[in-house]
Design an enzyme around this catalytic site. Structure first.
Site, PDB file in Angstrom:
ATOM      1  N   LYS A 177      -8.026 -17.349   2.963  1.00  0.00           N
ATOM      2  CA  LYS A 177      -7.811 -17.096   1.530  1.00  0.00           C
ATOM      3  C   LYS A 177      -6.553 -16.230   1.448  1.00  0.00           C
ATOM      4  CE  LYS A 177      -8.184 -14.877  -1.877  1.00  0.00           C
ATOM      5  NZ  LYS A 177      -6.972 -14.490  -2.634  1.00  0.00           N
TER       6      LYS A 177
ATOM      7  N   GLU B 231      -8.459  -4.298   8.445  1.00  0.00           N
ATOM      8  CA  GLU B 231      -7.206  -3.526   8.493  1.00  0.00           C
ATOM      9  C   GLU B 231      -6.892  -3.128   7.059  1.00  0.00           C
ATOM     10  OE1 GLU B 231      -4.474  -5.970  10.767  1.00  0.00           O
ATOM     11  OE2 GLU B 231      -5.823  -5.924  12.479  1.00  0.00           O
TER      12      GLU B 231
ATOM     13  N   CYS C 224       1.776  -1.414   5.295  1.00  0.00           N
ATOM     14  CA  CYS C 224       0.617  -0.517   5.416  1.00  0.00           C
ATOM     15  C   CYS C 224       0.915   0.636   6.362  1.00  0.00           C
ATOM     16  CB  CYS C 224      -0.578  -1.290   5.913  1.00  0.00           C
ATOM     17  SG  CYS C 224      -0.277  -2.025   7.521  1.00  0.00           S
TER      18      CYS C 224
ATOM     19  N   GLU D 156      -2.551   6.295  -1.741  1.00  0.00           N
ATOM     20  CA  GLU D 156      -1.599   5.280  -1.270  1.00  0.00           C
ATOM     21  C   GLU D 156      -0.893   4.648  -2.471  1.00  0.00           C
ATOM     22  OE1 GLU D 156      -3.005   1.390   0.090  1.00  0.00           O
ATOM     23  OE2 GLU D 156      -1.714   1.565   1.844  1.00  0.00           O
TER      24      GLU D 156
HETATM   25  P1  NAD Z   1      -6.068  -6.408  -1.867  1.00  0.00           P
HETATM   26  O1  NAD Z   1      -7.198  -5.735  -1.203  1.00  0.00           O
HETATM   27  O2  NAD Z   1      -5.895  -6.256  -3.320  1.00  0.00           O
HETATM   28  O3  NAD Z   1      -6.120  -7.990  -1.622  1.00  0.00           O
HETATM   29  C1  NAD Z   1      -6.179  -8.534  -0.327  1.00  0.00           C
HETATM   30  C2  NAD Z   1      -6.900  -9.864  -0.384  1.00  0.00           C
HETATM   31  O4  NAD Z   1      -8.260  -9.654  -0.742  1.00  0.00           O
HETATM   32  C3  NAD Z   1      -6.330 -10.842  -1.396  1.00  0.00           C
HETATM   33  O5  NAD Z   1      -6.322 -12.132  -0.837  1.00  0.00           O
HETATM   34  C4  NAD Z   1      -7.324 -10.752  -2.539  1.00  0.00           C
HETATM   35  O6  NAD Z   1      -7.388 -11.914  -3.337  1.00  0.00           O
HETATM   36  C5  NAD Z   1      -8.620 -10.546  -1.785  1.00  0.00           C
HETATM   37  N1  NAD Z   1      -9.697  -9.926  -2.556  1.00  0.00           N
HETATM   38  C6  NAD Z   1      -9.587  -9.022  -3.556  1.00  0.00           C
HETATM   39  N2  NAD Z   1     -10.826  -8.667  -3.989  1.00  0.00           N
HETATM   40  C7  NAD Z   1     -11.725  -9.355  -3.236  1.00  0.00           C
HETATM   41  C8  NAD Z   1     -13.140  -9.418  -3.196  1.00  0.00           C
HETATM   42  N3  NAD Z   1     -13.901  -8.682  -4.021  1.00  0.00           N
HETATM   43  N4  NAD Z   1     -13.723 -10.227  -2.300  1.00  0.00           N
HETATM   44  C9  NAD Z   1     -12.983 -10.967  -1.445  1.00  0.00           C
HETATM   45  N5  NAD Z   1     -11.628 -10.961  -1.453  1.00  0.00           N
HETATM   46  C10 NAD Z   1     -11.005 -10.157  -2.326  1.00  0.00           C
HETATM   47  O7  NAD Z   1      -4.760  -5.937  -1.063  1.00  0.00           O
HETATM   48  P2  NAD Z   1      -3.240  -6.295  -1.382  1.00  0.00           P
HETATM   49  O8  NAD Z   1      -2.875  -5.634  -2.657  1.00  0.00           O
HETATM   50  O9  NAD Z   1      -3.056  -7.749  -1.233  1.00  0.00           O
HETATM   51  O10 NAD Z   1      -2.484  -5.591  -0.163  1.00  0.00           O
HETATM   52  C11 NAD Z   1      -2.081  -4.259  -0.169  1.00  0.00           C
HETATM   53  C12 NAD Z   1      -3.081  -3.380   0.541  1.00  0.00           C
HETATM   54  O11 NAD Z   1      -3.307  -3.902   1.849  1.00  0.00           O
HETATM   55  C13 NAD Z   1      -2.619  -1.963   0.773  1.00  0.00           C
HETATM   56  O12 NAD Z   1      -3.696  -1.088   0.562  1.00  0.00           O
HETATM   57  C14 NAD Z   1      -2.223  -1.937   2.233  1.00  0.00           C
HETATM   58  O13 NAD Z   1      -2.282  -0.674   2.847  1.00  0.00           O
HETATM   59  C15 NAD Z   1      -3.222  -2.872   2.819  1.00  0.00           C
HETATM   60  N6  NAD Z   1      -2.735  -3.435   4.077  1.00  0.00           N
HETATM   61  C16 NAD Z   1      -3.260  -2.963   5.263  1.00  0.00           C
HETATM   62  C17 NAD Z   1      -2.790  -3.448   6.482  1.00  0.00           C
HETATM   63  C18 NAD Z   1      -3.298  -2.931   7.797  1.00  0.00           C
HETATM   64  O14 NAD Z   1      -2.962  -3.512   8.841  1.00  0.00           O
HETATM   65  N7  NAD Z   1      -4.089  -1.863   7.822  1.00  0.00           N
HETATM   66  C19 NAD Z   1      -1.800  -4.436   6.488  1.00  0.00           C
HETATM   67  C20 NAD Z   1      -1.292  -4.884   5.270  1.00  0.00           C
HETATM   68  C21 NAD Z   1      -1.776  -4.386   4.066  1.00  0.00           C
HETATM   69  O1  6OD Z   2       2.210  -5.949  13.432  1.00  0.00           O
HETATM   70  C1  6OD Z   2       1.053  -6.297  13.155  1.00  0.00           C
HETATM   71  O2  6OD Z   2       0.371  -6.990  13.896  1.00  0.00           O
HETATM   72  C2  6OD Z   2       0.460  -5.853  11.890  1.00  0.00           C
HETATM   73  N1  6OD Z   2      -0.834  -6.170  11.703  1.00  0.00           N
HETATM   74  C3  6OD Z   2       1.210  -5.192  10.987  1.00  0.00           C
HETATM   75  C4  6OD Z   2       0.727  -4.712   9.764  1.00  0.00           C
HETATM   76  C5  6OD Z   2       1.579  -4.288   8.819  1.00  0.00           C
HETATM   77  C6  6OD Z   2       1.094  -3.837   7.564  1.00  0.00           C
HETATM   78  O3  6OD Z   2       1.666  -3.964   6.511  1.00  0.00           O
END
Ligand code: NAD
Ligand code: 6OD
Length: 501
Positions: free
Chosen positions: A192, A268, A302, A404
């Site tokens: 998804k 993550e 992130c 954040e």
């Molecule tokens: P988000 O949580 O809003 O959405 C991520 C995904 O989850 C999307 O595909 C969304 O449609 C889906 N989603 C939303 N609500 C849902 C539910 N109730 N059930 C199932 N799926 C659902 O995140 P975003 O705005 O797309 O991304 C930004 C966030 O992601 C930031 O907080 C960032 O720190 C985090 N992030 C973390 C990492 C990591 O490796 N730790 C990497 C990238 C992004």
């Molecule tokens: O480098 C990766 O494998 C990884 N998961 C990076 C995540 C970046 C977050 O925005």
């Protein structure tokens, strides 16, 4: 209007519609429901995305299950490995298509996407093919009470159908980071993608068919989160495990869904990462490193650094140097050489980031640079542009230091001692990563042990060896992926005990 990203997308083989990819075929939603995909560069319409409902999720999960029961489930590891290599090669062969698709969705500079997003999107298939090819198994011989012997050996079996729920900031990279190991381990996936970035996941369907991945192994269902494809997929009882990258709050909702049927999760999540700069650091390298950590991908990483702590003797000089870096980042179109920063992902996210800029001002921050929207040419005014921003002077309780933001911004505070800065870095519910700048090796080792994070970079940031464990502590995640650690999530270990006389 046509921007250079949309022109480039039109020049190569990039889709303008975003159907689901289920059982090896591109299909619209049975309901006919769609939502818009708009360019963050200028707000123009890129195309319509099919919105998946329960019917599409059911079909995708059934296709994945059938693939596991069919040729994919019976395929020898060596053949799987060959196909994963072919996938990586085909992504690289269609590099420009993937680049254009990623850029159309995100507006990010081509220099960035060509350096990180697309090469990593391909590499994620090769690295996990190598891991699965080389992973050993364990055996134990034992004496049995009747004087005989038994041999125990462990085999790794796939978990089954994996739901892969992705964010929008590094769409292809973060999706293949999950799909690569899942397929290497013999699972089938239902992806998804984020509603903001449907393009590369869809395009990957073409690549799957081209290289001969059996139908049903890789499925994509587009849609939103709550009460849409995201929720329907994660609560589907035919899904055996869920891997998710996104916000901590969303992780909580998905964990609730996963609890029904006790499905394992790999998460993550968000972060509020600290960057620590000691007075003995290589100054120029530290400024360069923190500038990347704070501003690259318009701050939408992130692992980014939104809290910077600089030792007092170099504080003023550091703030001045980072200000120059921020101001040198020229916003512009993805394929222009002078472009240093792209837009935020959407108008909605722009509103969120600007609301934090407003809170910093209201709570008494000293604005070093930025703080608003850059003056863009008329044809780009509908885009989600924002200025790289630096604040100083806020107490640690300030909203922009606690929450954040996920934008190109940071607060810089001075510190005096190692103990003090370790306490500051740890004072957050998150624990994803940190970046530490010092030339004192002993201090580097001490600090790496004391900061409660999954990833600690010393004199570097976002430097990745894909064999290493990746993931967050505290509210930044559950589990570790990367190298053999991905096997813990994408396989089950089964012990076989054979008694013989
Ligand atoms: P988000 O949580 O809003 O959405 C991520 C995904 O989850 C999307 O595909 C969304 O449609 C889906 N989603 C939303 N609500 C849902 C539910 N109730 N059930 C199932 N799926 C659902 O995140 P975003 O705005 O797309 O991304 C930004 C966030 O992601 C930031 O907080 C960032 O720190 C985090 N992030 C973390 C990492 C990591 O490796 N730790 C990497 C990238 C992004
Ligand atoms: O480098 C990766 O494998 C990884 N998961 C990076 C995540 C970046 C977050 O925005």
């Amino acid at each position: 209007m046509a921007t250079d990203a949309s022109t480039a997308a039109a020049a190569v083989n990039v889709r303008r519609d975003f159907p689901h990819f289920i059982n090896g075929a591109f299909v619209p939603s049975a309901s006919g429901k769609t939502f818009e995909n708009r360019s963050p560069l200028d707000g123009s319409l890129i195309g319509l995305v099919s919105e998946g409902g329960k019917a599409e999720v059911d079909a995708a999960v059934a296709a994945a299950r059938a693939a596991l029961d069919g040729p994919w489930g019976k395929m020898p590891v060596a053949k799987r490995v060959e196909l994963l290599y072919a996938l990586a090669d085909e992504i690289n062969r269609r590099f420009d298509d993937f680049l254009a698709a990623e850029i159309a969705d995100t507006g990010k500079p081509a220099s960035l996407a060509a350096h990180i997003d697309i090469p990593r999107g391909a590499a994620n298939f090769k690295i996990f093919a190598d891991v699965i090819k080389n992973v050993p198994s364990e055996t134990f011989e034992m004496a049995t009470p009747d004087g005989g012997e038994a041999l125990n050996y462990a085999v790794r079996v796939p978990r089954g159908v994996i739901a892969v729920v992705c964010p929008w900031n590094l769409p292809l990279l973060l999706m293949t980071w999950k799909v690569g190991p899942a397929l290497a381990c013999g699972n089938a996936v239902v992806v998804k993608p984020s509603e903001e970035t449907p393009a590369t996941a869809t395009l990957l369907g073409e690549v799957m068919n081209k290289v001969g991945i059996p139908k049903g192994v890789y499925n994509v269902v587009h849609g939103l989160g709550p009460n849409s494809a995201g929720e329907f997929l994660t609560s589907h009882r035919g899904v055996n495990a869920i891997t998710f990258t996104g916000e901590t709050r969303t992780g909580e909702a998905i964990m609730g869904a996963a609890s029904k049927g006790l499905r394992p999760v790999s998460f993550e999540l968000g972060g509020k990462n600290a960057g620590l700069v000691f007075a003995d650091a290589d100054f120029d390298a530290a400024v360069e490193g923190i500038a990347r950590a704070a501003f690259v991908n318009c701050g939408q990483v992130c692992l980014g650094t939104e809290r910077v702590y600089v030792q007092r003797p170099i504080f003023e000089k550091f703030v001045a140097a980072l200000k120059l870096k921020a101001e040198a980042m020229k916003p512009g179109l993805p394929y222009e050489k002078s472009t240093g920063i792209g837009p935020l992902i959407s108008q909605e996210h722009l509103g969120k980031v600007l609301s934090y800029y407003g809170k910093a001002k209201a709570e008494g921050a000293t604005l070093v640079t930025g703080g608003g929207v850059p003056d863009m040419p008329a044809e780009l005014k509908g885009g989600s542009w924002v200025q790289p921003t630096i604040w100083t002077g806020l107490p640690e309780t300030a909203t922009v230091i606690r929450e954040e933001i996920f934008g190109p911004c940071c607060h810089i505070a001075p510190f005096d001692t190692e103990d003090e800065v370790v306490a500051l870095a740890n004072d957050t519910p998150y624990g994803l990563c940190t970046t530490v700048w010092t030339q004192d090796l002993s201090r580097a080792h001490r600090i790496a042990k004391r900061i409660d994070v999954g990833l600690c970079w010393i004199n570097s940031w976002f430097l990745r060896d894909l064999r290493t464990p990746f993931g967050g502590s505290k509210q930044s995640g559950i589990g570790r992926e990367g190298g053999v650690h991905s096997l813990e999530f994408y396989t089950e270990l089964r012990n076989v005990c054979i008694k013989y006389a």
